[in-house]
Design a protein around this motif. Structure first.
Motif, PDB file in Angstrom:
ATOM      1  N   VAL A 248       0.830  -1.202   0.000  1.00 51.45           N
ATOM      2  CA  VAL A 248       0.000   0.000   0.000  1.00 51.45           C
ATOM      3  C   VAL A 248       0.864   1.252   0.000  1.00 51.45           C
ATOM      4  N   ASN A 249       1.962   1.237   0.768  1.00 50.41           N
ATOM      5  CA  ASN A 249       2.853   2.404   0.820  1.00 50.41           C
ATOM      6  C   ASN A 249       3.385   2.760  -0.563  1.00 50.41           C
ATOM      7  N   LEU A 250       3.886   1.752  -1.270  1.00 51.27           N
ATOM      8  CA  LEU A 250       4.424   2.012  -2.610  1.00 51.27           C
ATOM      9  C   LEU A 250       3.322   2.452  -3.552  1.00 51.27           C
ATOM     10  N   ALA A 251       2.170   1.813  -3.472  1.00 50.08           N
ATOM     11  CA  ALA A 251       1.051   2.193  -4.343  1.00 50.08           C
ATOM     12  C   ALA A 251       0.640   3.643  -4.102  1.00 50.08           C
ATOM     13  N   GLN A 252       0.595   4.053  -2.848  1.00 54.43           N
ATOM     14  CA  GLN A 252       0.200   5.430  -2.523  1.00 54.43           C
ATOM     15  C   GLN A 252       1.183   6.438  -3.124  1.00 54.43           C
ATOM     16  N   SER A 253       2.475   6.140  -3.034  1.00 57.13           N
ATOM     17  CA  SER A 253       3.468   7.037  -3.628  1.00 57.13           C
ATOM     18  C   SER A 253       3.312   7.097  -5.144  1.00 57.13           C
ATOM     19  N   LEU A 254       3.055   5.943  -5.764  1.00 58.25           N
ATOM     20  CA  LEU A 254       2.890   5.916  -7.222  1.00 58.25           C
ATOM     21  C   LEU A 254       1.655   6.686  -7.660  1.00 58.25           C
ATOM     22  N   ILE A 255       0.556   6.535  -6.940  1.00 62.57           N
ATOM     23  CA  ILE A 255      -0.672   7.252  -7.290  1.00 62.57           C
ATOM     24  C   ILE A 255      -0.446   8.762  -7.267  1.00 62.57           C
ATOM     25  N   SER A 256       0.401   9.205  -6.339  1.00 61.09           N
ATOM     26  CA  SER A 256       0.670  10.636  -6.224  1.00 61.09           C
ATOM     27  C   SER A 256       1.443  11.186  -7.420  1.00 61.09           C
ATOM     28  N   LEU A 257       2.068  10.317  -8.222  1.00 63.40           N
ATOM     29  CA  LEU A 257       2.785  10.771  -9.412  1.00 63.40           C
ATOM     30  C   LEU A 257       1.841  11.155 -10.542  1.00 63.40           C
ATOM     31  N   LYS A 258       0.608  10.659 -10.496  1.00 61.61           N
ATOM     32  CA  LYS A 258      -0.454  11.042 -11.440  1.00 61.61           C
ATOM     33  C   LYS A 258      -0.102  10.738 -12.895  1.00 61.61           C
ATOM     34  N   THR A 259       0.496   9.574 -13.120  1.00 63.90           N
ATOM     35  CA  THR A 259       0.722   9.127 -14.495  1.00 63.90           C
ATOM     36  C   THR A 259      -0.013   7.812 -14.705  1.00 63.90           C
ATOM     37  N   LYS A 260      -0.317   7.505 -15.961  1.00 65.99           N
ATOM     38  CA  LYS A 260      -1.039   6.291 -16.286  1.00 65.99           C
ATOM     39  C   LYS A 260      -0.231   5.066 -15.852  1.00 65.99           C
ATOM     40  N   GLU A 261       1.054   5.056 -16.148  1.00 67.74           N
ATOM     41  CA  GLU A 261       1.899   3.916 -15.818  1.00 67.74           C
ATOM     42  C   GLU A 261       1.964   3.699 -14.298  1.00 67.74           C
ATOM     43  N   ALA A 262       2.080   4.798 -13.562  1.00 67.42           N
ATOM     44  CA  ALA A 262       2.175   4.688 -12.107  1.00 67.42           C
ATOM     45  C   ALA A 262       0.876   4.163 -11.514  1.00 67.42           C
ATOM     46  N   ASN A 263      -0.252   4.620 -12.038  1.00 69.19           N
ATOM     47  CA  ASN A 263      -1.533   4.151 -11.521  1.00 69.19           C
ATOM     48  C   ASN A 263      -1.782   2.689 -11.873  1.00 69.19           C
ATOM     49  N   GLU A 264      -1.334   2.261 -13.033  1.00 69.07           N
ATOM     50  CA  GLU A 264      -1.482   0.850 -13.398  1.00 69.07           C
ATOM     51  C   GLU A 264      -0.643  -0.034 -12.473  1.00 69.07           C
ATOM     52  N   GLU A 265       0.575   0.403 -12.173  1.00 71.11           N
ATOM     53  CA  GLU A 265       1.402  -0.367 -11.245  1.00 71.11           C
ATOM     54  C   GLU A 265       0.776  -0.365  -9.853  1.00 71.11           C
ATOM     55  N   ALA A 266       0.228   0.777  -9.455  1.00 72.68           N
ATOM     56  CA  ALA A 266      -0.424   0.873  -8.147  1.00 72.68           C
ATOM     57  C   ALA A 266      -1.599  -0.098  -8.053  1.00 72.68           C
ATOM     58  N   GLU A 267      -2.368  -0.207  -9.123  1.00 66.43           N
ATOM     59  CA  GLU A 267      -3.490  -1.146  -9.118  1.00 66.43           C
ATOM     60  C   GLU A 267      -3.001  -2.568  -8.870  1.00 66.43           C
ATOM     61  N   ASP A 268      -1.925  -2.940  -9.556  1.00 68.29           N
ATOM     62  CA  ASP A 268      -1.378  -4.287  -9.391  1.00 68.29           C
ATOM     63  C   ASP A 268      -0.890  -4.510  -7.957  1.00 68.29           C
ATOM     64  N   LEU A 269      -0.224  -3.528  -7.395  1.00 71.99           N
ATOM     65  CA  LEU A 269       0.269  -3.631  -6.021  1.00 71.99           C
ATOM     66  C   LEU A 269      -0.874  -3.757  -5.022  1.00 71.99           C
ATOM     67  N   LEU A 270      -1.926  -3.001  -5.253  1.00 69.08           N
ATOM     68  CA  LEU A 270      -3.059  -3.034  -4.329  1.00 69.08           C
ATOM     69  C   LEU A 270      -3.813  -4.356  -4.404  1.00 69.08           C
ATOM     70  N   HIS A 271      -3.867  -4.953  -5.587  1.00 73.08           N
ATOM     71  CA  HIS A 271      -4.452  -6.298  -5.696  1.00 73.08           C
ATOM     72  C   HIS A 271      -3.667  -7.279  -4.822  1.00 73.08           C
ATOM     73  N   LYS A 272      -2.343  -7.172  -4.857  1.00 70.46           N
ATOM     74  CA  LYS A 272      -1.508  -8.058  -4.041  1.00 70.46           C
ATOM     75  C   LYS A 272      -1.720  -7.788  -2.546  1.00 70.46           C
ATOM     76  N   ALA A 273      -1.851  -6.512  -2.192  1.00 69.73           N
ATOM     77  CA  ALA A 273      -2.101  -6.167  -0.789  1.00 69.73           C
ATOM     78  C   ALA A 273      -3.418  -6.753  -0.312  1.00 69.73           C
ATOM     79  N   LEU A 274      -4.433  -6.701  -1.168  1.00 72.53           N
ATOM     80  CA  LEU A 274      -5.758  -7.178  -0.779  1.00 72.53           C
ATOM     81  C   LEU A 274      -5.853  -8.699  -0.779  1.00 72.53           C
ATOM     82  N   ILE A 275      -4.975  -9.366  -1.478  1.00 70.46           N
ATOM     83  CA  ILE A 275      -4.891 -10.824  -1.364  1.00 70.46           C
ATOM     84  C   ILE A 275      -4.384 -11.186   0.032  1.00 70.46           C
TER      85      ILE A 275
END
Length: 471
Positions: free
Chosen positions: A343-370
């Motif tokens: 979640v920490n890494l995803a939050q930092s990536l979301i703050s970058l506000k780029t498509k690539e960063a948000n896509e990576e954040a989505e993947d990270l958050l799926h792993k966190a929620l597993i």
């Protein structure tokens, strides 16, 4: 989320399946921290296994409260107050308390506590009924006295059960310590430490109005057996003491930053002291001092994921989002065992506000929620990432999931209904939205006129008597 955060208590209650959340108290905040939770899980694993419990099914939570207290509730949920963790003098004390609380779980005291509450209510109604009869028979004074005593009768009946349970948990705890070869002196010394608070209030309190046996007799009942167990046990590995010191340094740094500079002066060059001062400086908005201390920590232990996590948190919370990413990424490279690091890494990536960063954040958050399906903060960050990617309906479902976990059923219903309207029908996400919308709607209709009961009514507290007044 960062290394240490105060969250509403409701954030703790996970629901991988559609289950109605119980009434949840917002009075005290939960503290979430990957390092401390991992340490406590490691402490508890051999004890839980010795008691026939699955360690993965025992959830451990930390409450931001300075009192010496721990309790279990809701099946296999174990809570520790920060005051207990900070003031514990040895790892054996925490292990002793943990063994005691595991004794409550093994003894099924959630069930017996419910039965005791039913019996107590019966006693209350009997006293109330006798009072009514006395008034009707022409003895109004006696009737009023009987009616006034109904609550006391209920309390006495209830506490009879809980005193038995506390003694049982003590003995079960000693058995767990004996089976695992862990010294049992910590359980005794910890109760000796809290004995002072009992003595101070005992003169003002009827012993029968306690949910626990008096500490003095409990110590006497435990001491001899604990001494034998300790004599036959092996000393704890040095890492236990180090983990306790780091846990306490972190808690003091975040929760008591002024105290940190007194307890850990600049002359103290221990790793724990650098840790506490780094955190305290960050809490005091001294970015320069915080970064200097955390840089020292990373140099001392380059493979410590929690030092990298703290480094990332300091940068992130000072608005340096892009600079925080490598540190959160490094923490996750070192260990992938805790959802908060994702979640920490995803939050930092979301703050970058780029498509690539948000896509990576989505993947990270799926792993966190597993790893932690009921992590409401992860669901909230997921809603941000999906919203930024233009996937509105999925973002609304993620918002509904987050609200559902924390017990905000109105919000959960609203966003689940919106998601259901916009998602393709009969897909897995549509069915999930439909489930949340249906169940929250039914729950609100059935329970709207009632006030939710506090979940903590069924707690089992380690402390001798404070919970009677507190809860």
């Amino acid at each position: 989320m960062g290394a240490l955060k105060n969250l509403p208590r409701a954030f703790a209650f996970a629901s991988a399946l559609i289950l109605l959340p119980l009434a949840q108290s917002q009075a005290q905040g939960l503290v979430r921290d990957a390092e401390i939770e991992t340490t406590l899980k490691r402490y508890g694993k051999p004890l839980f296994e010795a008691g026939g419990l699955n360690p993965d099914e025992v959830d451990i939570y930390i409450i931001n409260d300075n009192s010496l207290n721990a309790f279990v509730t809701g099946g296999q949920q174990m809570y520790f107050h920060t005051g207990l963790l900070i003031k514990a003098e040895t790892p054996q004390e925490i292990l002793g308390v943990m063994a005691h609380e595991a004794g409550h779980i093994i003894g099924g005291h959630n069930i017996t506590r419910t039965q005791a509450m039913g019996s107590a209510q019966g006693s209350s109604w009997i006293a109330l009924g006798l009072g009514v009869l006395a008034i009707a028979a022409g003895a109004p004074d006696a009737g009023v006295a009987l009616m006034a005593s109904s609550q006391q009768a209920a309390a006495l009946t209830f506490f009879k059960y809980t005193r038995i349970e506390e003694s049982s948990a003590d003995q079960t705890g000693l058995t767990l310590l004996e089976k695992t070869g862990i010294p049992a002196d910590g359980l005794v010394t910890f109760m000796e430490n809290i004995r002072v608070s009992e003595v101070l209030s005992a003169r003002r309190q009827d012993p029968y109005y306690r949910t626990h046996p008096e500490i003095g007799p409990r110590i006497g009942a435990l001491r001899n057996r604990a001494e034998v167990i300790t004599a036959n046990a092996d000393p704890l590995p040095d890492e236990y003491q180090r983990e306790l010191e780091m846990m306490q340094a972190k808690l003091i740094g975040f929760l008591q930053p002024r105290t940190a500079y007194i307890k850990y002066p600049l002359s103290d060059t221990s790793t724990a002291a650098h840790y506490a001062r780094a955190i305290a400086a960050h809490q005091n908005r001294d970015e320069t001092a915080a970064l200097k201390e955390v840089q020292t920590l990373v140099e001392l232990e380059p493979d410590n994921p929690y030092f990298e996590e703290l480094y990332g948190q300091i940068l992130f919370e000072n608005g340096k989002f892009e600079e925080s990413v490598p540190h959160h990424r490094r923490a996750l490279e070192i260990t992938q065992d805790h959802s908060l690091l994702y979640v920490n890494l995803a939050q930092s990536l979301i703050s970058l506000k780029t498509k690539e960063a948000n896509e990576e954040a989505e993947d990270l958050l799926h792993k966190a929620l597993i790893l932690e399906p009921g992590n409401a903060y992860a669901w909230r960050q997921m809603s941000f990432a999906l919203g930024a990617l233009g996937r509105k309906a999925e973002a609304e479902l993620a918002t509904a999931e987050s609200a559902y976990v924390i017990g905000d059923l109105v919000k959960a219903n609203i966003f689940a209904s919106r998601a259901k309207d916009d998602l393709p029908q009969d897909t897995p996400k549509w069915r999930r939205a439909d489930d949340i919308a249906a169940i929250t709607q039914a729950y609100m209709q059935n329970n709207a006129p009632r006030q939710q009961r506090r979940r903590l009514n069924s707690q089992f507290s380690f402390e001798a008597h404070k919970d009677v007044n507190h809860h």
